[in-house]
Design a protein around this motif. Sequence first.
Motif, short mmCIF file in Angstrom:
data_model
loop_
_atom_site.label_atom_id
_atom_site.label_comp_id
_atom_site.label_asym_id
_atom_site.label_seq_id
_atom_site.Cartn_x
_atom_site.Cartn_y
_atom_site.Cartn_z
N ILE A 237 0.84 -1.20 0.00
CA ILE A 237 0.00 0.00 0.00
C ILE A 237 0.87 1.25 0.00
O ILE A 237 0.54 2.25 -0.66
N ASP A 238 2.00 1.21 0.74
CA ASP A 238 2.93 2.35 0.71
C ASP A 238 3.47 2.58 -0.70
O ASP A 238 3.61 3.74 -1.14
N LEU A 254 -1.55 4.83 6.23
CA LEU A 254 -1.37 5.10 7.66
C LEU A 254 -2.25 4.21 8.52
O LEU A 254 -1.81 3.67 9.54
N VAL A 255 -3.50 4.01 8.11
CA VAL A 255 -4.41 3.15 8.88
C VAL A 255 -3.91 1.71 8.89
O VAL A 255 -3.92 1.03 9.93
N ALA A 256 -3.46 1.22 7.73
CA ALA A 256 -2.94 -0.16 7.67
C ALA A 256 -1.70 -0.32 8.53
O ALA A 256 -1.54 -1.33 9.22
N ARG A 257 -0.83 0.68 8.53
CA ARG A 257 0.38 0.59 9.34
C ARG A 257 0.06 0.63 10.83
O ARG A 257 0.62 -0.14 11.63
N VAL A 258 -0.86 1.51 11.23
CA VAL A 258 -1.22 1.61 12.65
C VAL A 258 -1.93 0.35 13.12
O VAL A 258 -1.67 -0.16 14.23
N GLN A 259 -2.82 -0.20 12.29
CA GLN A 259 -3.53 -1.42 12.70
C GLN A 259 -2.59 -2.60 12.81
O GLN A 259 -2.75 -3.46 13.68
N ILE A 272 -14.26 6.38 8.97
CA ILE A 272 -13.89 7.75 9.33
C ILE A 272 -13.05 8.39 8.23
O ILE A 272 -13.26 9.56 7.85
N VAL A 273 -12.10 7.61 7.68
CA VAL A 273 -11.26 8.15 6.60
C VAL A 273 -12.10 8.45 5.37
O VAL A 273 -11.90 9.47 4.69
#
Length: 325
Positions: A237-238, A254-259, A272-273
Amino acid sequence: PSLAGRPVTVDVRVAGHSAEVRYTIPPIANPPAATPTGWWTTTQARQAIAAVVGVLVLGMAYLLVRPKRRDPVKRLRGYRLAGAPQPQPLLLAAPPRPRSRPRPGARRLWARFAADVDRAELEMHPLRVLLLAMGIGTVVAGGAGLATGHAIAVVAGPLLGAIGAWVYVSHAASAWYTHFDDQLPDALAVLASSLRAGHSLLQAIDNVANEADEKTSAEWAEVVRQTRLGIPVEDAIDDMTHRIGSRDLHWISLVARVQHQAGGNMAEMFDIVAETVRARHRLRGQVRALTAQGRMTRWVLTIAPFALGGLLVLLSPSYINGFLD
């Protein structure tokens, strides 16, 4: 009617004194019309211009009608039996791979032009697109020059053709990026729905690739392909975010990395995004609507002098010659 040869009597009276004069109006010779001079008015110049235009026409005809290389996959499809179930090959059935590099900056003209040609899906080499546009511009400028008597106008044909090709290709590529940004909220909604149904992130992205249109499905399918080759889904995704350069797409990465690092309800985060992206698009649309008049005025003031100059050259060449001499 001409007044030459008519007698004229002039009688002047001042304070009791008078004077009378008679004369005949002499003929007025018309000034000779100015004839253009120089090499461009000779027969050799016309022959040279005709030869250049002919060569360009032949070159464009060759580029348009020459045989193209067919994709081996399409050639093999012709040997399938009618009605037979079509197998699903692993690699050959994959969608065409998108670009692996982001869009270059405006200062790198050729690199940006080549990237825009690829993104616009013209299925032509960038040099071929440029030569074709220059040939068309030369033919149009040559015809206009012969019609107005300014054969030197053919010199501006290649430049005008190159500018037209750059404007068209840049507009087509920008339209693709705008279309991707417009489809991103719907893609996020599909991601959230798939995650809420119990699918993994990779399966959710695969669903997005299947539901997306032809213009954007290849990018999502590329993420699935890289993940199946062993690349972590976050890194894939990056790479997609870096390749497209969308600021809104950065939120998905960012959401995938944080999760992956901290956990959490990914479906709710994507909802939300998606709402944030929709709000950004609405705000962007309002700004464009409020600034539409100013942007249109900019283009009118920029193009008007050149358009008026071209009309004067076509409609009144003798008037515009005073500026060129």
